[in-house]
Design a protein around this motif. Structure first.
Motif, PDB file in Angstrom:
ATOM      1  N   CYS A  72       0.832  -1.208   0.000  1.00  0.00           N
ATOM      2  CA  CYS A  72       0.000   0.000   0.000  1.00  0.00           C
ATOM      3  C   CYS A  72       0.868   1.260   0.000  1.00  0.00           C
ATOM      4  O   CYS A  72       0.601   2.203  -0.745  1.00  0.00           O
ATOM      5  CB  CYS A  72      -0.927   0.019   1.211  1.00  0.00           C
ATOM      6  SG  CYS A  72      -2.202  -1.259   1.181  1.00  0.00           S
ATOM      7  N   ALA A  73       1.902   1.265   0.838  1.00  0.00           N
ATOM      8  CA  ALA A  73       2.781   2.428   0.941  1.00  0.00           C
ATOM      9  C   ALA A  73       3.548   2.671  -0.355  1.00  0.00           C
ATOM     10  O   ALA A  73       3.817   3.817  -0.715  1.00  0.00           O
ATOM     11  CB  ALA A  73       3.754   2.244   2.101  1.00  0.00           C
ATOM     12  N   THR A  74       3.876   1.605  -1.060  1.00  0.00           N
ATOM     13  CA  THR A  74       4.613   1.738  -2.317  1.00  0.00           C
ATOM     14  C   THR A  74       3.697   2.141  -3.470  1.00  0.00           C
ATOM     15  O   THR A  74       4.037   3.015  -4.258  1.00  0.00           O
ATOM     16  CB  THR A  74       5.306   0.398  -2.660  1.00  0.00           C
ATOM     17  OG1 THR A  74       6.197   0.067  -1.588  1.00  0.00           O
ATOM     18  CG2 THR A  74       6.067   0.480  -3.955  1.00  0.00           C
ATOM     19  N   ASN A  75       2.539   1.517  -3.568  1.00  0.00           N
ATOM     20  CA  ASN A  75       1.656   1.730  -4.707  1.00  0.00           C
ATOM     21  C   ASN A  75       0.707   2.917  -4.546  1.00  0.00           C
ATOM     22  O   ASN A  75       0.146   3.388  -5.535  1.00  0.00           O
ATOM     23  CB  ASN A  75       0.857   0.458  -4.992  1.00  0.00           C
ATOM     24  CG  ASN A  75       1.758  -0.623  -5.527  1.00  0.00           C
ATOM     25  OD1 ASN A  75       2.094  -0.628  -6.690  1.00  0.00           O
ATOM     26  ND2 ASN A  75       2.191  -1.513  -4.652  1.00  0.00           N
ATOM     27  N   TYR A  76       0.505   3.362  -3.324  1.00  0.00           N
ATOM     28  CA  TYR A  76      -0.365   4.507  -3.039  1.00  0.00           C
ATOM     29  C   TYR A  76       0.346   5.420  -2.041  1.00  0.00           C
ATOM     30  O   TYR A  76      -0.199   5.741  -0.989  1.00  0.00           O
ATOM     31  CB  TYR A  76      -1.710   4.032  -2.480  1.00  0.00           C
ATOM     32  CG  TYR A  76      -2.520   3.255  -3.483  1.00  0.00           C
ATOM     33  CD1 TYR A  76      -3.404   3.897  -4.338  1.00  0.00           C
ATOM     34  CD2 TYR A  76      -2.389   1.867  -3.592  1.00  0.00           C
ATOM     35  CE1 TYR A  76      -4.141   3.186  -5.275  1.00  0.00           C
ATOM     36  CE2 TYR A  76      -3.123   1.158  -4.532  1.00  0.00           C
ATOM     37  CZ  TYR A  76      -3.993   1.822  -5.361  1.00  0.00           C
ATOM     38  OH  TYR A  76      -4.716   1.129  -6.296  1.00  0.00           O
ATOM     39  N   ALA A  77       1.559   5.833  -2.381  1.00  0.00           N
ATOM     40  CA  ALA A  77       2.432   6.540  -1.444  1.00  0.00           C
ATOM     41  C   ALA A  77       1.778   7.786  -0.854  1.00  0.00           C
ATOM     42  O   ALA A  77       1.794   7.976   0.369  1.00  0.00           O
ATOM     43  CB  ALA A  77       3.748   6.900  -2.125  1.00  0.00           C
ATOM     44  N   ALA A  78       1.201   8.634  -1.676  1.00  0.00           N
ATOM     45  CA  ALA A  78       0.611   9.874  -1.167  1.00  0.00           C
ATOM     46  C   ALA A  78      -0.600   9.577  -0.286  1.00  0.00           C
ATOM     47  O   ALA A  78      -0.745  10.163   0.801  1.00  0.00           O
ATOM     48  CB  ALA A  78       0.219  10.785  -2.329  1.00  0.00           C
ATOM     49  N   ASP A  79      -1.466   8.670  -0.734  1.00  0.00           N
ATOM     50  CA  ASP A  79      -2.645   8.319   0.064  1.00  0.00           C
ATOM     51  C   ASP A  79      -2.243   7.656   1.376  1.00  0.00           C
ATOM     52  O   ASP A  79      -2.831   7.935   2.422  1.00  0.00           O
ATOM     53  CB  ASP A  79      -3.579   7.384  -0.716  1.00  0.00           C
ATOM     54  CG  ASP A  79      -4.314   8.097  -1.836  1.00  0.00           C
ATOM     55  OD1 ASP A  79      -4.468   9.330  -1.765  1.00  0.00           O
ATOM     56  OD2 ASP A  79      -4.724   7.417  -2.780  1.00  0.00           O
ATOM     57  N   PHE A  80      -1.252   6.767   1.317  1.00  0.00           N
ATOM     58  CA  PHE A  80      -0.794   6.075   2.521  1.00  0.00           C
ATOM     59  C   PHE A  80      -0.257   7.091   3.524  1.00  0.00           C
ATOM     60  O   PHE A  80      -0.628   7.077   4.701  1.00  0.00           O
ATOM     61  CB  PHE A  80       0.282   5.041   2.167  1.00  0.00           C
ATOM     62  CG  PHE A  80       0.702   4.190   3.330  1.00  0.00           C
ATOM     63  CD1 PHE A  80      -0.025   3.058   3.661  1.00  0.00           C
ATOM     64  CD2 PHE A  80       1.814   4.510   4.084  1.00  0.00           C
ATOM     65  CE1 PHE A  80       0.360   2.254   4.735  1.00  0.00           C
ATOM     66  CE2 PHE A  80       2.205   3.720   5.152  1.00  0.00           C
ATOM     67  CZ  PHE A  80       1.476   2.586   5.477  1.00  0.00           C
ATOM     68  N   ARG A 111       7.801  -2.462  13.933  1.00  0.00           N
ATOM     69  CA  ARG A 111       8.648  -2.942  12.832  1.00  0.00           C
ATOM     70  C   ARG A 111       8.533  -1.955  11.691  1.00  0.00           C
ATOM     71  O   ARG A 111       7.435  -1.490  11.366  1.00  0.00           O
ATOM     72  CB  ARG A 111       8.173  -4.310  12.355  1.00  0.00           C
ATOM     73  CG  ARG A 111       8.207  -5.416  13.389  1.00  0.00           C
ATOM     74  CD  ARG A 111       9.338  -6.401  13.225  1.00  0.00           C
ATOM     75  NE  ARG A 111       9.603  -6.831  11.886  1.00  0.00           N
ATOM     76  CZ  ARG A 111       9.181  -7.977  11.341  1.00  0.00           C
ATOM     77  NH1 ARG A 111       8.450  -8.823  12.050  1.00  0.00           N
ATOM     78  NH2 ARG A 111       9.510  -8.304  10.098  1.00  0.00           N
ATOM     79  N   GLN A 112       9.664  -1.663  11.074  1.00  0.00           N
ATOM     80  CA  GLN A 112       9.633  -0.738   9.948  1.00  0.00           C
ATOM     81  C   GLN A 112       8.970  -1.402   8.746  1.00  0.00           C
ATOM     82  O   GLN A 112       9.197  -2.580   8.457  1.00  0.00           O
ATOM     83  CB  GLN A 112      11.035  -0.271   9.581  1.00  0.00           C
ATOM     84  CG  GLN A 112      11.005   0.854   8.570  1.00  0.00           C
ATOM     85  CD  GLN A 112      12.311   1.608   8.483  1.00  0.00           C
ATOM     86  OE1 GLN A 112      13.333   1.163   8.977  1.00  0.00           O
ATOM     87  NE2 GLN A 112      12.264   2.772   7.849  1.00  0.00           N
ATOM     88  N   ILE A 113       8.141  -0.640   8.070  1.00  0.00           N
ATOM     89  CA  ILE A 113       7.477  -1.123   6.861  1.00  0.00           C
ATOM     90  C   ILE A 113       8.477  -0.983   5.724  1.00  0.00           C
ATOM     91  O   ILE A 113       8.972   0.116   5.461  1.00  0.00           O
ATOM     92  CB  ILE A 113       6.192  -0.324   6.582  1.00  0.00           C
ATOM     93  CG1 ILE A 113       5.219  -0.476   7.764  1.00  0.00           C
ATOM     94  CG2 ILE A 113       5.557  -0.766   5.278  1.00  0.00           C
ATOM     95  CD1 ILE A 113       4.028   0.461   7.707  1.00  0.00           C
ATOM     96  N   ASP A 114       8.792  -2.099   5.070  1.00  0.00           N
ATOM     97  CA  ASP A 114       9.822  -2.126   4.022  1.00  0.00           C
ATOM     98  C   ASP A 114       9.650  -1.001   3.014  1.00  0.00           C
ATOM     99  O   ASP A 114       8.546  -0.751   2.532  1.00  0.00           O
ATOM    100  CB  ASP A 114       9.790  -3.457   3.267  1.00  0.00           C
ATOM    101  CG  ASP A 114      10.400  -4.593   4.058  1.00  0.00           C
ATOM    102  OD1 ASP A 114      11.095  -4.316   5.058  1.00  0.00           O
ATOM    103  OD2 ASP A 114      10.184  -5.753   3.683  1.00  0.00           O
ATOM    104  N   GLY A 115      10.761  -0.351   2.730  1.00  0.00           N
ATOM    105  CA  GLY A 115      10.786   0.680   1.709  1.00  0.00           C
ATOM    106  C   GLY A 115      10.165   2.002   2.112  1.00  0.00           C
ATOM    107  O   GLY A 115       9.943   2.865   1.262  1.00  0.00           O
ATOM    108  N   THR A 116       9.869   2.176   3.406  1.00  0.00           N
ATOM    109  CA  THR A 116       9.234   3.415   3.866  1.00  0.00           C
ATOM    110  C   THR A 116       9.912   3.922   5.129  1.00  0.00           C
ATOM    111  O   THR A 116      10.718   3.223   5.744  1.00  0.00           O
ATOM    112  CB  THR A 116       7.735   3.203   4.195  1.00  0.00           C
ATOM    113  OG1 THR A 116       7.621   2.525   5.440  1.00  0.00           O
ATOM    114  CG2 THR A 116       7.016   2.428   3.103  1.00  0.00           C
TER     115      THR A 116
END
Length: 167
Positions: A72-80, A111-116
């Motif tokens: 979600c954070a990768t594909n909808y970065a602004a919304d997330f 836990r850190q969310i990968d890539g964010t």
């Protein structure tokens, strides 16, 4: 006149999962993907991720939860980012110094969310986690069926007192 399409086993299994998740036949799924004006799959890319070979292969429920949040954070970065920034607890952490933040992270087993730059609190109960996931997925525009499939995929059973927000 019917036409035949040849698919390998892996592709057919993915098509079956998509069809099952949307309560459609495989032919209807293909038609929905190809025809304009048919909404069943439009704008709901998470469904493809949930039914891919990668997501179901992750056996650990914690890793699945983090993978879903990362997707979600990768594909909808602004919304997330917008969704996370409007969480009730978000503002109180802005006044913390580094040691206080590390203490909260340790206490919550974050836990850190990968890539964010985001962290997921792992000590929340399943009902709270389910509410969070439902609200997040609805915020980014997922259809109800996809939200339900995501919760099932995470092992977050629906409680009797909570339904989807749009229902």
């Amino acid at each position: 006149m019917k036409k035949l399409v040849e698919l390998n086993d892996e592709t057919y299994a993915a098509l079956q999962r998509l069809a099952s998740a949307k309560n459609l036949s495989p032919a209807e799924v293909i038609a929905a993907m190809l025809e304009d004006g048919r909404p069943p799959l439009g704008g709901d890319h998470l469904l493809f991720y949930l039914t891919s070979t990668d997501f179901p292969a992750t056996a650990d429920p914690i890793e699945r939860y983090l993978a879903l949040l990362a997707w979600c954070a990768t594909n909808y970065a602004a919304d997330f980012s917008d969704f996370i920034s409007h969480q009730e607890s978000g503002l109180r952490y802005l006044m913390f110094n580094r040691d206080e933040i590390n203490e909260v992270r340790a206490r919550n087993h974050a836990r850190q969310i990968d890539g964010t730059q985001f962290w997921a609190v792992m000590t929340i109960d399943d009902a709270t986690k389910r509410r969070f996931v439902c609200r997040l997925l609805e915020f980014i525009g997922c259809h109800d069926e996809t939200v339900v499939l995501a919760c099932r995929s995470l092992g977050l059973a629906e409680s009797s007192g909570f339904g989807l927000l749009s229902a």
